[in-house]
Write a protein that holds these residues in place. Structure first.
Motif, PDB file in Angstrom:
ATOM      1  N   ASP A   1       0.830  -1.184   0.000  1.00 30.67           N
ATOM      2  CA  ASP A   1       0.000   0.000   0.000  1.00 30.67           C
ATOM      3  C   ASP A   1       0.876   1.250   0.000  1.00 30.67           C
ATOM      4  OD1 ASP A   1      -1.520   2.230   1.042  1.00 30.67           O
ATOM      5  OD2 ASP A   1      -3.048   0.796   1.673  1.00 30.67           O
ATOM      6  N   PRO A   2       0.939   1.962  -1.110  1.00 30.53           N
ATOM      7  CA  PRO A   2       1.801   3.144  -1.193  1.00 30.53           C
ATOM      8  C   PRO A   2       1.483   4.219  -0.164  1.00 30.53           C
ATOM      9  CG  PRO A   2       1.170   2.432  -3.389  1.00 30.53           C
ATOM     10  CD  PRO A   2       0.349   1.632  -2.432  1.00 30.53           C
ATOM     11  N   TRP A   3       0.192   4.503   0.053  1.00 29.27           N
ATOM     12  CA  TRP A   3      -0.160   5.551   1.017  1.00 29.27           C
ATOM     13  C   TRP A   3       0.272   5.139   2.417  1.00 29.27           C
ATOM     14  CZ3 TRP A   3      -2.561   6.599   5.517  1.00 29.27           C
ATOM     15  CH2 TRP A   3      -2.877   7.935   5.794  1.00 29.27           C
ATOM     16  N   GLU A   4      -0.030   3.913   2.798  1.00 24.63           N
ATOM     17  CA  GLU A   4       0.276   3.457   4.154  1.00 24.63           C
ATOM     18  C   GLU A   4       1.780   3.415   4.406  1.00 24.63           C
ATOM     19  OE1 GLU A   4      -1.799   3.202   6.456  1.00 24.63           O
ATOM     20  OE2 GLU A   4      -3.737   2.473   5.754  1.00 24.63           O
ATOM     21  N   LEU A   5       2.555   2.971   3.426  1.00 27.53           N
ATOM     22  CA  LEU A   5       4.005   2.923   3.601  1.00 27.53           C
ATOM     23  C   LEU A   5       4.566   4.333   3.775  1.00 27.53           C
ATOM     24  CD1 LEU A   5       6.819   1.693   3.585  1.00 27.53           C
ATOM     25  CD2 LEU A   5       6.705   1.593   1.085  1.00 27.53           C
TER      26      LEU A   5
ATOM     27  N   GLU B   1      -6.459  10.682   1.974  1.00 28.18           N
ATOM     28  CA  GLU B   1      -7.077  11.506   0.952  1.00 28.18           C
ATOM     29  C   GLU B   1      -6.484  11.193  -0.414  1.00 28.18           C
ATOM     30  OE1 GLU B   1      -6.439  15.543   2.084  1.00 28.18           O
ATOM     31  OE2 GLU B   1      -7.602  15.382   3.947  1.00 28.18           O
ATOM     32  N   GLU B   2      -7.307  11.385  -1.429  1.00 25.49           N
ATOM     33  CA  GLU B   2      -6.831  11.278  -2.801  1.00 25.49           C
ATOM     34  C   GLU B   2      -6.419  12.660  -3.286  1.00 25.49           C
ATOM     35  OE1 GLU B   2      -9.901   9.547  -5.129  1.00 25.49           O
ATOM     36  OE2 GLU B   2      -9.940   7.708  -3.974  1.00 25.49           O
ATOM     37  N   GLY B   3      -5.659  12.669  -4.368  1.00 16.96           N
ATOM     38  CA  GLY B   3      -5.268  13.960  -4.913  1.00 16.96           C
ATOM     39  C   GLY B   3      -3.894  13.908  -5.535  1.00 16.96           C
ATOM     40  N   ALA B   4      -3.247  15.079  -5.563  1.00 19.42           N
ATOM     41  CA  ALA B   4      -1.977  15.211  -6.259  1.00 19.42           C
ATOM     42  C   ALA B   4      -0.858  14.397  -5.621  1.00 19.42           C
ATOM     43  CB  ALA B   4      -1.576  16.690  -6.314  1.00 19.42           C
ATOM     44  N   GLY B   5      -1.052  13.956  -4.374  1.00 13.18           N
ATOM     45  CA  GLY B   5       0.004  13.192  -3.707  1.00 13.18           C
ATOM     46  C   GLY B   5       0.029  11.723  -4.040  1.00 13.18           C
ATOM     47  N   ILE B   6      -0.850  11.268  -4.898  1.00  7.11           N
ATOM     48  CA  ILE B   6      -0.930   9.846  -5.204  1.00  7.11           C
ATOM     49  C   ILE B   6       0.328   9.342  -5.904  1.00  7.11           C
ATOM     50  CG2 ILE B   6      -2.154   8.098  -6.566  1.00  7.11           C
ATOM     51  CD1 ILE B   6      -4.707   9.743  -6.092  1.00  7.11           C
ATOM     52  N   GLN B   7       0.663   9.977  -7.014  1.00  3.66           N
ATOM     53  CA  GLN B   7       1.771   9.485  -7.823  1.00  3.66           C
ATOM     54  C   GLN B   7       3.104   9.469  -7.075  1.00  3.66           C
ATOM     55  OE1 GLN B   7       1.483   7.899 -10.630  1.00  3.66           O
ATOM     56  NE2 GLN B   7       3.690   7.498 -10.606  1.00  3.66           N
ATOM     57  N   PRO B   8       3.445  10.524  -6.305  1.00  8.50           N
ATOM     58  CA  PRO B   8       4.698  10.448  -5.538  1.00  8.50           C
ATOM     59  C   PRO B   8       4.732   9.265  -4.577  1.00  8.50           C
ATOM     60  CG  PRO B   8       3.894  12.703  -5.605  1.00  8.50           C
ATOM     61  CD  PRO B   8       2.815  11.849  -6.186  1.00  8.50           C
ATOM     62  N   ARG B   9       3.588   8.916  -4.003  1.00  8.01           N
ATOM     63  CA  ARG B   9       3.553   7.790  -3.077  1.00  8.01           C
ATOM     64  C   ARG B   9       3.748   6.454  -3.797  1.00  8.01           C
ATOM     65  NH1 ARG B   9       1.112  11.955  -0.724  1.00  8.01           N
ATOM     66  NH2 ARG B   9       0.955  12.061   1.571  1.00  8.01           N
ATOM     67  N   VAL B  10       3.197   6.342  -4.977  1.00  6.18           N
ATOM     68  CA  VAL B  10       3.427   5.136  -5.775  1.00  6.18           C
ATOM     69  C   VAL B  10       4.910   5.020  -6.126  1.00  6.18           C
ATOM     70  CG1 VAL B  10       2.937   3.986  -7.966  1.00  6.18           C
ATOM     71  CG2 VAL B  10       1.080   5.070  -6.694  1.00  6.18           C
ATOM     72  N   GLU B  11       5.530   6.154  -6.445  1.00  7.67           N
ATOM     73  CA  GLU B  11       6.961   6.141  -6.769  1.00  7.67           C
ATOM     74  C   GLU B  11       7.799   5.762  -5.552  1.00  7.67           C
ATOM     75  OE1 GLU B  11       7.584  10.042  -8.315  1.00  7.67           O
ATOM     76  OE2 GLU B  11       6.512   9.645 -10.194  1.00  7.67           O
ATOM     77  N   ILE B  12       7.408   6.240  -4.389  1.00 11.00           N
ATOM     78  CA  ILE B  12       8.118   5.869  -3.159  1.00 11.00           C
ATOM     79  C   ILE B  12       7.995   4.372  -2.908  1.00 11.00           C
ATOM     80  CG2 ILE B  12       8.060   6.093  -0.630  1.00 11.00           C
ATOM     81  CD1 ILE B  12       7.286   9.058  -1.067  1.00 11.00           C
TER      82      ILE B  12
END
Length: 395
Positions: A212-216, A374-385
């Motif tokens: 889970d990108p957000w949780e990590l 929350e969803e939004g512009a921070g999604i893609q950076p979290r997937v990259e992380i």
């Protein structure tokens, strides 16, 4: 019993429940509670309110009768079949339950059918409710037809995604923490920084992280004292450094369900949803070996919700069903079945015979520090992380 069974149709085997219930996508896609993937965007792109062909929910039937059928579209094995069967017998309603494995699958189905899916009740995660409202995938609720709404715990109503509960009612909620092996880590862990420290020392090579990108990313952000929903690029870059350098080298596995890791062996520290951690304790040969932590300073609050699909063909049955499921008796039994709190108040006092009740019913002090993703512009950076972490872990 035979009559009950023929009235409820489930299209997901019980053995698949843990996988389906907590199905998470890999770095190429997000998890069920936080992110919007391409399939959801594609399905919604051509949808507008003017394209809908469904009807709004009707007023209560004058004769008191309701439709003889109800179609529920939900996560796999997410309700006690016995409770549904009892509703079926009492109300004279044949209930069919179909299952999906992600919010994107749900949204694509509703978007593609434009109000003619045939489903009455759907169960999206809170982070998707506003988007579903905007695209007319769900319709307003008449709370006067759900009198048991008065039984809902104030902690789980009036959420930011639906402040007046015009479209949604809590179906189940949970949070994220971690569980550790006390025979290996003999000190008390309480914070996300403690998790990071233990991963790099006692649990190096035996740590598991949620898929889970957000949780990590939230582990690092919380340890920094930052907003776990931040979109600030500089802050996310610092969080990436913590994830990639301080956590990822010590990770043995990325998994969706901590219960499996706790029972299979070889893991000492596991990032975990609270209900899954409790399930692991229930299945463990030595539950005293494990300690679950609601970490400070913050953690995620995810919430799945009862919603009425736009164009619902059996709205009267849908209202009756939701009202039944949030009644105190049905709610308590459903908590016992799924292992997660369902939002009805007073359940903790009635759950004296539950094993590990504090994991399902945390104290108010813990509830007060939970933050919805929350969803939004921070999604893609979290997937990259997340992708960078997986690469580092396998290096």
């Amino acid at each position: 019993m035979a009559e009950r069974n023929h009235r409820v149709r489930f299209l997901a085997p019980r053995s698949e429940a843990p996988r389906i219930r907590r199905q998470l996508l890999t770095a190429a896609g997000p998890n069920r509670r936080a992110f919007l993937t391409g399939v959801g965007l594609a399905g919604l792109a051509g949808l507008s309110a003017c394209g809908q062909t469904g009807r709004m929910a009707s007023s209560p039937p004058a004769d008191g009768e309701i439709e003889a059928k109800l179609n529920l579209y939900s996560w796999g094995d997410y309700d006690d079949p016995e409770i549904i069967s009892e509703f079926s017998d009492t109300a004279g309603v044949r209930v069919q339950v179909d299952s999906y494995g992600s919010n994107d699958e749900l949204m694509a189905k509703l978007a593609g059918t434009r109000g003619t899916s045939g489903y009455d009740i759907v169960v999206p995660t809170g982070s998707r409710v506003q988007q579903m409202i905007e695209h007319d995938l769900i319709q307003p609720l008449d709370l006067t037809r759900i009198p048991n709404f008065s039984n809902m715990d104030p902690n789980f109503i009036h959420q930011e995604f639906d402040p007046q509960n015009q479209y949604s009612i809590c179906k189940a909620w949970g949070t994220t923490g971690y569980v550790y092996d006390r025979t290996v880590i003999d000190r008390e862990l309480t914070s996300w920084q403690d998790f990071i420290d233990a991963a790099g020392t006692e649990a190096s090579g035996s740590t598991a992280i949620l898929e889970d990108p957000w949780e990590l990313t939230a582990i690092a952000l919380a340890s920094m004292g930052e907003d776990v929903n931040t979109v600030d690029e500089a802050i996310l870059e610092k969080a990436k450094t913590i994830v990639v350098d301080d956590i990822a080298p010590h990770v043995r596995a990325y998994m969706g369900n901590a219960a499996q890791g706790m029972t299979q062996g070889g893991l000492t520290l596991l990032h975990a949803f609270n209900g899954d951690a409790r399930q692991g304790l229930l299945e463990s040969d030595d539950p005293d070996r494990w300690q679950f932590v609601f970490p400070t300073p913050v953690a995620n609050l995810w919430m799945d919700n009862w919603c009425l699909a736009t164009g619902a063909p059996h709205p009267d049955a849908a209202y009756a069903f939701i009202n039944h499921m949030i009644s105190p008796d049905a709610a308590l039994r459903n908590v016992d079945y799924i292992g997660y709190h369902v939002g009805t108040q007073g359940l903790k006092e009635e759950a004296a015979d539950f094993d590990f009740p504090d994991i399902i019913f945390p104290d108010q002090e813990i509830l007060d520090r939970l933050v919805p993703s929350e969803e939004g512009a921070g999604i893609q950076p979290r997937v990259e992380i997340y992708t960078a972490a997986q690469t580092r872990s396998s290096a």
